[in-house]
Design a protein around this motif. Structure first.
Motif, PDB file in Angstrom:
ATOM      1  N   ARG A  67      12.922  12.699  -7.580  1.00  0.00           N
ATOM      2  CA  ARG A  67      13.900  11.984  -8.307  1.00  0.00           C
ATOM      3  C   ARG A  67      14.699  11.026  -7.250  1.00  0.00           C
ATOM      4  O   ARG A  67      14.852  11.383  -6.209  1.00  0.00           O
ATOM      5  CB  ARG A  67      15.013  13.115  -8.412  1.00  0.00           C
ATOM      6  N   ALA A  68      15.177  10.135  -7.795  1.00  0.00           N
ATOM      7  CA  ALA A  68      15.976   9.012  -7.190  1.00  0.00           C
ATOM      8  C   ALA A  68      17.162   8.653  -7.820  1.00  0.00           C
ATOM      9  O   ALA A  68      17.283   8.786  -8.867  1.00  0.00           O
ATOM     10  CB  ALA A  68      15.298   7.543  -6.853  1.00  0.00           C
ATOM     11  N   ASP A  69      18.325   8.727  -7.003  1.00  0.00           N
ATOM     12  CA  ASP A  69      19.680   8.353  -7.694  1.00  0.00           C
ATOM     13  C   ASP A  69      20.450   7.335  -6.849  1.00  0.00           C
ATOM     14  O   ASP A  69      20.593   7.562  -5.704  1.00  0.00           O
ATOM     15  CB  ASP A  69      20.369   9.696  -7.676  1.00  0.00           C
ATOM     16  N   GLY A  70      20.421   6.163  -7.407  1.00  0.00           N
ATOM     17  CA  GLY A  70      21.089   5.112  -6.745  1.00  0.00           C
ATOM     18  C   GLY A  70      20.891   3.673  -7.444  1.00  0.00           C
ATOM     19  O   GLY A  70      20.310   3.567  -8.325  1.00  0.00           O
ATOM     20  N   ASP A  71      21.276   2.731  -6.723  1.00  0.00           N
ATOM     21  CA  ASP A  71      21.296   1.348  -7.264  1.00  0.00           C
ATOM     22  C   ASP A  71      19.713   0.901  -7.309  1.00  0.00           C
ATOM     23  O   ASP A  71      19.572   0.135  -8.272  1.00  0.00           O
ATOM     24  CB  ASP A  71      22.010   0.413  -6.435  1.00  0.00           C
ATOM     25  N   ASP A  72      18.821   1.312  -6.314  1.00  0.00           N
ATOM     26  CA  ASP A  72      17.601   0.931  -6.458  1.00  0.00           C
ATOM     27  C   ASP A  72      16.650   2.247  -6.751  1.00  0.00           C
ATOM     28  O   ASP A  72      15.507   2.037  -6.444  1.00  0.00           O
ATOM     29  CB  ASP A  72      17.154   0.294  -5.118  1.00  0.00           C
ATOM     30  N   GLU A  73      17.053   2.947  -7.771  1.00  0.00           N
ATOM     31  CA  GLU A  73      16.344   4.329  -8.017  1.00  0.00           C
ATOM     32  C   GLU A  73      14.762   3.792  -8.701  1.00  0.00           C
ATOM     33  O   GLU A  73      13.637   4.461  -8.475  1.00  0.00           O
ATOM     34  CB  GLU A  73      17.108   5.311  -8.934  1.00  0.00           C
ATOM     35  N   GLN A  74      14.937   3.122  -9.502  1.00  0.00           N
ATOM     36  CA  GLN A  74      13.843   2.549 -10.392  1.00  0.00           C
ATOM     37  C   GLN A  74      12.626   1.945  -9.376  1.00  0.00           C
ATOM     38  O   GLN A  74      11.601   2.313  -9.387  1.00  0.00           O
ATOM     39  CB  GLN A  74      14.156   1.799 -11.413  1.00  0.00           C
ATOM     40  N   ALA A  75      13.253   1.120  -8.278  1.00  0.00           N
ATOM     41  CA  ALA A  75      12.197   0.438  -7.480  1.00  0.00           C
ATOM     42  C   ALA A  75      11.666   1.607  -6.594  1.00  0.00           C
ATOM     43  O   ALA A  75      10.417   1.559  -6.425  1.00  0.00           O
ATOM     44  CB  ALA A  75      12.800  -0.659  -6.618  1.00  0.00           C
ATOM     45  N   ALA A  76      12.682   2.439  -6.263  1.00  0.00           N
ATOM     46  CA  ALA A  76      12.289   3.566  -5.241  1.00  0.00           C
ATOM     47  C   ALA A  76      10.895   4.455  -5.786  1.00  0.00           C
ATOM     48  O   ALA A  76       9.982   4.576  -5.101  1.00  0.00           O
ATOM     49  CB  ALA A  76      13.282   4.506  -4.873  1.00  0.00           C
ATOM     50  N   ILE A  77      11.307   4.868  -7.055  1.00  0.00           N
ATOM     51  CA  ILE A  77      10.191   5.752  -7.653  1.00  0.00           C
ATOM     52  C   ILE A  77       8.994   4.938  -7.984  1.00  0.00           C
ATOM     53  O   ILE A  77       7.943   5.394  -7.933  1.00  0.00           O
ATOM     54  CB  ILE A  77      10.705   6.279  -9.056  1.00  0.00           C
ATOM     55  N   GLU A  78       9.133   3.650  -8.450  1.00  0.00           N
ATOM     56  CA  GLU A  78       7.842   2.922  -8.509  1.00  0.00           C
ATOM     57  C   GLU A  78       7.161   2.693  -7.196  1.00  0.00           C
ATOM     58  O   GLU A  78       6.003   2.801  -7.335  1.00  0.00           O
ATOM     59  CB  GLU A  78       8.350   1.339  -9.215  1.00  0.00           C
ATOM     60  N   ALA A  79       7.734   2.393  -6.269  1.00  0.00           N
ATOM     61  CA  ALA A  79       6.991   2.111  -4.858  1.00  0.00           C
ATOM     62  C   ALA A  79       6.531   3.527  -4.326  1.00  0.00           C
ATOM     63  O   ALA A  79       4.929   3.444  -3.957  1.00  0.00           O
ATOM     64  CB  ALA A  79       8.010   1.616  -3.963  1.00  0.00           C
ATOM     65  N   LEU A  80       7.238   4.657  -4.753  1.00  0.00           N
ATOM     66  CA  LEU A  80       6.328   5.824  -4.125  1.00  0.00           C
ATOM     67  C   LEU A  80       5.357   6.285  -5.098  1.00  0.00           C
ATOM     68  O   LEU A  80       4.371   6.947  -4.651  1.00  0.00           O
ATOM     69  CB  LEU A  80       7.647   6.953  -3.943  1.00  0.00           C
ATOM     70  N   THR A  81       5.536   5.882  -6.449  1.00  0.00           N
ATOM     71  CA  THR A  81       4.411   6.343  -7.474  1.00  0.00           C
ATOM     72  C   THR A  81       3.271   5.596  -6.961  1.00  0.00           C
ATOM     73  O   THR A  81       2.215   6.216  -6.838  1.00  0.00           O
ATOM     74  CB  THR A  81       4.707   6.045  -8.754  1.00  0.00           C
ATOM     75  N   GLN A  82       3.381   4.245  -6.803  1.00  0.00           N
ATOM     76  CA  GLN A  82       2.110   3.374  -6.311  1.00  0.00           C
ATOM     77  C   GLN A  82       1.560   3.966  -5.082  1.00  0.00           C
ATOM     78  O   GLN A  82       0.410   3.919  -5.024  1.00  0.00           O
ATOM     79  CB  GLN A  82       2.533   1.910  -6.188  1.00  0.00           C
ATOM     80  N   MET A  83       2.155   4.070  -3.960  1.00  0.00           N
ATOM     81  CA  MET A  83       1.985   4.603  -2.859  1.00  0.00           C
ATOM     82  C   MET A  83       0.866   6.032  -2.881  1.00  0.00           C
ATOM     83  O   MET A  83      -0.067   6.054  -2.420  1.00  0.00           O
ATOM     84  CB  MET A  83       2.998   5.197  -1.888  1.00  0.00           C
ATOM     85  N   VAL A  84       1.266   6.958  -4.131  1.00  0.00           N
ATOM     86  CA  VAL A  84       0.495   8.120  -4.191  1.00  0.00           C
ATOM     87  C   VAL A  84      -0.498   7.607  -4.925  1.00  0.00           C
ATOM     88  O   VAL A  84      -1.594   8.133  -4.784  1.00  0.00           O
ATOM     89  CB  VAL A  84       1.305   9.118  -4.956  1.00  0.00           C
ATOM     90  N   ALA A  85      -0.566   6.677  -6.003  1.00  0.00           N
ATOM     91  CA  ALA A  85      -1.721   6.349  -6.867  1.00  0.00           C
ATOM     92  C   ALA A  85      -2.815   5.754  -5.749  1.00  0.00           C
ATOM     93  O   ALA A  85      -3.821   5.698  -5.938  1.00  0.00           O
ATOM     94  CB  ALA A  85      -1.230   5.458  -7.945  1.00  0.00           C
ATOM     95  N   ASP A  86      -2.186   4.985  -4.742  1.00  0.00           N
ATOM     96  CA  ASP A  86      -3.230   4.263  -3.990  1.00  0.00           C
ATOM     97  C   ASP A  86      -3.654   5.152  -2.850  1.00  0.00           C
ATOM     98  O   ASP A  86      -4.435   4.887  -1.802  1.00  0.00           O
ATOM     99  CB  ASP A  86      -2.564   3.120  -3.248  1.00  0.00           C
ATOM    100  N   ASN A  87      -3.367   6.379  -2.905  1.00  0.00           N
ATOM    101  CA  ASN A  87      -3.839   7.456  -2.168  1.00  0.00           C
ATOM    102  C   ASN A  87      -3.468   7.203  -0.611  1.00  0.00           C
ATOM    103  O   ASN A  87      -4.488   7.460   0.353  1.00  0.00           O
ATOM    104  CB  ASN A  87      -5.342   7.697  -2.098  1.00  0.00           C
ATOM    105  N   PHE A  88      -2.367   6.772  -0.414  1.00  0.00           N
ATOM    106  CA  PHE A  88      -1.638   6.422   0.720  1.00  0.00           C
ATOM    107  C   PHE A  88      -2.547   5.316   1.762  1.00  0.00           C
ATOM    108  O   PHE A  88      -2.774   5.431   3.114  1.00  0.00           O
ATOM    109  CB  PHE A  88      -1.437   7.765   1.567  1.00  0.00           C
ATOM    110  N   GLY A  89      -3.125   4.642   0.949  1.00  0.00           N
ATOM    111  CA  GLY A  89      -3.983   3.597   1.836  1.00  0.00           C
ATOM    112  C   GLY A  89      -5.456   4.060   2.111  1.00  0.00           C
ATOM    113  O   GLY A  89      -6.408   3.404   2.754  1.00  0.00           O
TER     114      GLY A  89
END
Length: 91
Positions: A67-89
């Motif tokens: 969960r993210a709460d703030g001005d850039d919450e959508q970008a935060a969730i998208e970036a973290l979701t992508q990191m997990v989808a990419d299996n942390f590289g």
């Protein structure tokens, strides 16, 4: 507030290097970011910190809620979701 439920596919879960990478990514955002291990009974929602990530015992196959709460919450969730989808590289 923006949230996402993710399945951790990394072989070591959110331990050591993946946890450090995850925490470092969260520091790029101003939003308050919390995480909850949905796969552990009684898993509490906690602020993302190196200690909390390791304490939660997130293993491969576990589901977590971000969960993210703030001005850039959508970008935060998208970036973290992508990191997990990419299996942390990891390959």
């Amino acid at each position: 507030m923006t949230e996402a439920t993710l399945t951790i596919t990394n072989a070591v879960g959110l331990h050591a290097r993946p946890a450090a990478m995850f925490y470092k990514k969260t520091r790029e955002f101003k939003s308050k970011i919390t995480i909850q291990n949905l796969s552990r009974e009684g898993g509490k929602e906690l602020p993302v910190s190196p200690f909390n990530l390791l304490q939660m015992g997130v293993l491969q196959g576990h589901q977590v809620r971000l969960r993210a709460d703030g001005d850039d919450e959508q970008a935060a969730i998208e970036a973290l979701t992508q990191m997990v989808a990419d299996n942390f590289g990891e390959e």
